[in-house]
Design a protein around this motif. Structure first.
Motif, PDB file in Angstrom:
ATOM      1  N   LEU A  68       0.813  -1.040   0.007  1.00  0.00           N
ATOM      2  CA  LEU A  68      -0.236   0.054  -0.086  1.00  0.00           C
ATOM      3  C   LEU A  68       0.946   1.038  -0.017  1.00  0.00           C
ATOM      4  O   LEU A  68       1.429   1.724   0.984  1.00  0.00           O
ATOM      5  CB  LEU A  68      -0.842  -0.048   1.429  1.00  0.00           C
ATOM      6  CG  LEU A  68      -2.048   0.669   1.297  1.00  0.00           C
ATOM      7  CD1 LEU A  68      -3.406   0.333  -0.013  1.00  0.00           C
ATOM      8  CD2 LEU A  68      -2.902   0.899   2.361  1.00  0.00           C
ATOM      9  N   GLY A  69       1.082   1.703  -1.086  1.00  0.00           N
ATOM     10  CA  GLY A  69       2.135   2.848  -1.304  1.00  0.00           C
ATOM     11  C   GLY A  69       3.550   2.260  -0.944  1.00  0.00           C
ATOM     12  O   GLY A  69       3.824   1.296  -1.611  1.00  0.00           O
ATOM     13  N   SER A  70       4.116   2.828  -0.302  1.00  0.00           N
ATOM     14  CA  SER A  70       5.359   2.222   0.229  1.00  0.00           C
ATOM     15  C   SER A  70       5.423   1.343   1.465  1.00  0.00           C
ATOM     16  O   SER A  70       6.523   0.838   1.735  1.00  0.00           O
ATOM     17  CB  SER A  70       6.511   3.756   0.817  1.00  0.00           C
ATOM     18  OG  SER A  70       6.010   4.181   1.714  1.00  0.00           O
ATOM     19  N   GLU A  71       4.194   1.133   2.025  1.00  0.00           N
ATOM     20  CA  GLU A  71       4.191   0.292   3.194  1.00  0.00           C
ATOM     21  C   GLU A  71       3.861  -1.333   2.788  1.00  0.00           C
ATOM     22  O   GLU A  71       3.047  -1.234   1.516  1.00  0.00           O
ATOM     23  CB  GLU A  71       3.223   0.662   3.879  1.00  0.00           C
ATOM     24  CG  GLU A  71       3.545   1.797   5.096  1.00  0.00           C
ATOM     25  CD  GLU A  71       2.338   2.187   6.017  1.00  0.00           C
ATOM     26  OE1 GLU A  71       2.378   1.302   6.731  1.00  0.00           O
ATOM     27  OE2 GLU A  71       1.798   3.174   5.980  1.00  0.00           O
ATOM     28  N   VAL A  72       4.213  -2.358   3.526  1.00  0.00           N
ATOM     29  CA  VAL A  72       3.782  -3.614   3.386  1.00  0.00           C
ATOM     30  C   VAL A  72       2.634  -3.805   4.424  1.00  0.00           C
ATOM     31  O   VAL A  72       3.107  -3.768   5.348  1.00  0.00           O
ATOM     32  CB  VAL A  72       4.930  -4.448   2.827  1.00  0.00           C
ATOM     33  CG1 VAL A  72       4.348  -5.881   2.729  1.00  0.00           C
ATOM     34  CG2 VAL A  72       5.695  -3.925   1.825  1.00  0.00           C
ATOM     35  N   LEU A  73       1.479  -4.194   4.349  1.00  0.00           N
ATOM     36  CA  LEU A  73       0.757  -4.593   5.417  1.00  0.00           C
ATOM     37  C   LEU A  73       0.378  -6.107   5.174  1.00  0.00           C
ATOM     38  O   LEU A  73       0.357  -6.524   4.031  1.00  0.00           O
ATOM     39  CB  LEU A  73      -0.890  -3.881   5.077  1.00  0.00           C
ATOM     40  CG  LEU A  73      -0.590  -2.548   5.088  1.00  0.00           C
ATOM     41  CD1 LEU A  73      -2.173  -1.886   4.718  1.00  0.00           C
ATOM     42  CD2 LEU A  73       0.104  -1.828   6.430  1.00  0.00           C
ATOM     43  N   PHE A  74       0.332  -6.843   6.278  1.00  0.00           N
ATOM     44  CA  PHE A  74      -0.040  -8.327   6.138  1.00  0.00           C
ATOM     45  C   PHE A  74      -1.635  -8.380   6.681  1.00  0.00           C
ATOM     46  O   PHE A  74      -1.887  -7.732   7.541  1.00  0.00           O
ATOM     47  CB  PHE A  74       0.912  -9.202   6.820  1.00  0.00           C
ATOM     48  CG  PHE A  74       1.010  -9.090   8.514  1.00  0.00           C
ATOM     49  CD1 PHE A  74       0.107  -9.819   9.217  1.00  0.00           C
ATOM     50  CD2 PHE A  74       1.951  -8.235   9.062  1.00  0.00           C
ATOM     51  CE1 PHE A  74       0.131  -9.761  10.721  1.00  0.00           C
ATOM     52  CE2 PHE A  74       1.983  -8.210  10.768  1.00  0.00           C
ATOM     53  CZ  PHE A  74       1.146  -9.058  11.208  1.00  0.00           C
ATOM     54  N   PHE A  75      -2.173  -9.494   6.261  1.00  0.00           N
ATOM     55  CA  PHE A  75      -3.579  -9.861   6.876  1.00  0.00           C
ATOM     56  C   PHE A  75      -3.362 -11.517   7.324  1.00  0.00           C
ATOM     57  O   PHE A  75      -2.634 -12.276   6.308  1.00  0.00           O
ATOM     58  CB  PHE A  75      -4.510  -9.560   5.841  1.00  0.00           C
ATOM     59  CG  PHE A  75      -4.373  -9.757   4.372  1.00  0.00           C
ATOM     60  CD1 PHE A  75      -4.973 -10.894   3.956  1.00  0.00           C
ATOM     61  CD2 PHE A  75      -3.760  -9.130   3.651  1.00  0.00           C
ATOM     62  CE1 PHE A  75      -4.947 -11.223   2.666  1.00  0.00           C
ATOM     63  CE2 PHE A  75      -3.427  -9.403   2.429  1.00  0.00           C
ATOM     64  CZ  PHE A  75      -4.238 -10.315   1.752  1.00  0.00           C
ATOM     65  N   ILE A  76      -4.032 -11.748   7.966  1.00  0.00           N
ATOM     66  CA  ILE A  76      -4.102 -13.297   8.609  1.00  0.00           C
ATOM     67  C   ILE A  76      -5.562 -14.094   7.869  1.00  0.00           C
ATOM     68  O   ILE A  76      -6.698 -13.489   7.959  1.00  0.00           O
ATOM     69  CB  ILE A  76      -4.219 -13.464  10.041  1.00  0.00           C
ATOM     70  CG1 ILE A  76      -2.838 -12.858  10.324  1.00  0.00           C
ATOM     71  CG2 ILE A  76      -4.379 -14.726  10.345  1.00  0.00           C
ATOM     72  CD1 ILE A  76      -2.966 -12.418  11.801  1.00  0.00           C
ATOM     73  N   LYS A  77      -5.587 -15.150   7.326  1.00  0.00           N
ATOM     74  CA  LYS A  77      -6.705 -15.687   7.033  1.00  0.00           C
ATOM     75  C   LYS A  77      -6.751 -17.317   7.007  1.00  0.00           C
ATOM     76  O   LYS A  77      -5.573 -17.826   7.570  1.00  0.00           O
ATOM     77  CB  LYS A  77      -6.961 -15.522   5.272  1.00  0.00           C
ATOM     78  CG  LYS A  77      -5.824 -15.800   4.565  1.00  0.00           C
ATOM     79  CD  LYS A  77      -6.161 -15.481   2.997  1.00  0.00           C
ATOM     80  CE  LYS A  77      -5.078 -15.838   2.094  1.00  0.00           C
ATOM     81  NZ  LYS A  77      -5.415 -15.513   0.714  1.00  0.00           N
ATOM     82  N   ASN A  78      -7.693 -18.128   7.078  1.00  0.00           N
ATOM     83  CA  ASN A  78      -7.674 -19.362   7.209  1.00  0.00           C
ATOM     84  C   ASN A  78      -7.205 -19.962   8.563  1.00  0.00           C
ATOM     85  O   ASN A  78      -6.415 -21.041   8.401  1.00  0.00           O
ATOM     86  CB  ASN A  78      -7.131 -19.989   5.956  1.00  0.00           C
ATOM     87  CG  ASN A  78      -7.861 -19.879   4.555  1.00  0.00           C
ATOM     88  OD1 ASN A  78      -8.841 -19.314   4.559  1.00  0.00           O
ATOM     89  ND2 ASN A  78      -7.155 -20.269   3.585  1.00  0.00           N
ATOM     90  N   ILE A  79      -7.447 -19.211   9.532  1.00  0.00           N
ATOM     91  CA  ILE A  79      -7.032 -19.704  10.885  1.00  0.00           C
ATOM     92  C   ILE A  79      -7.847 -21.008  11.204  1.00  0.00           C
ATOM     93  O   ILE A  79      -9.027 -21.014  11.016  1.00  0.00           O
ATOM     94  CB  ILE A  79      -7.258 -18.548  12.086  1.00  0.00           C
ATOM     95  CG1 ILE A  79      -6.388 -17.725  11.731  1.00  0.00           C
ATOM     96  CG2 ILE A  79      -6.942 -19.671  13.308  1.00  0.00           C
ATOM     97  CD1 ILE A  79      -6.727 -16.345  12.750  1.00  0.00           C
TER      98      ILE A  79
END
Length: 178
Positions: free
Chosen positions: A49-60
């Motif tokens: 996202l722009g210069s940032e890297v974001l993480f997200f969690i799925k399939n717990i």
């Protein structure tokens, strides 16, 4: 038994005394001891996202694991009634898992978290590490719920000796096997 020496809860498997592999401490009050923990798996993904890297969690996914190498029985007291009570610990853990899995998944669903690290490879590694820590904190809360429920179960059933209350719990656990 899996490589990590645990048995995962399954509606098709019931504990046997041969699953209790630890040497029993003769000084303990209890005639048997089950160690049951929660394990979890998940997928972590990221987006820029722009210069940032974001993480997200799925399939717990959350699993109930019986630890044979930490579970024991006083051989002189090993009987069907006590084994049924110990199976109740395992079943109670599955019941608690089912009661809490949706809330665990929803806690992270649709949320994005910032990563740390100087480059993309580091960010991916930290995203995996940090997401695991976030989930582990929530799983620890579920483990505490289980520990409290097991204390109550042991107390009200008198460790399986109160046959009437034990039978009520056994009936409560039956739908897990359907």
């Amino acid at each position: 038994m899996s490589e990590n020496n645990t048995l995962s809860w399954s509606k098709n498997y019931s504990l046997k005394w041969s699953d209790f592999k630890a040497e029993h401490n003769p000084a303990t009050f209890e005639d048997s001891h089950s160690v049951i923990k929660y394990g979890f798996t998940w997928i972590v993904d990221s987006e820029k996202l722009g210069s940032e890297v974001l993480f997200f969690i799925k399939n717990i996914d959350l699993s109930v694991e019986f630890c044979p190498l930490l579970s024991s029985v006083r051989i002189s007291e090993a009987n069907d009634r006590l084994l049924k009570h110990e199976q109740g610990h395992f079943d109670l853990a599955e019941l608690v898992r089912r009661e809490n899995i949706s809330a665990l998944q929803m806690k992270f669903e649709g949320k994005k978290f910032q990563t740390r690290g100087k480059n993309e490879e580091q960010r991916k590694q930290f995203a995996k590490e940090d997401s695991g820590k976030l989930i582990a904190q929530e799983v620890e809360k579920i483990q505490k719920i289980l520990d409290e429920r097991i204390k109550k179960y042991d107390k009200v059933t008198d460790f399986g000796n109160n046959l009437e209350i034990q039978s009520e719990y056994n009936l409560k656990f039956e739908p897990l096997r359907l």
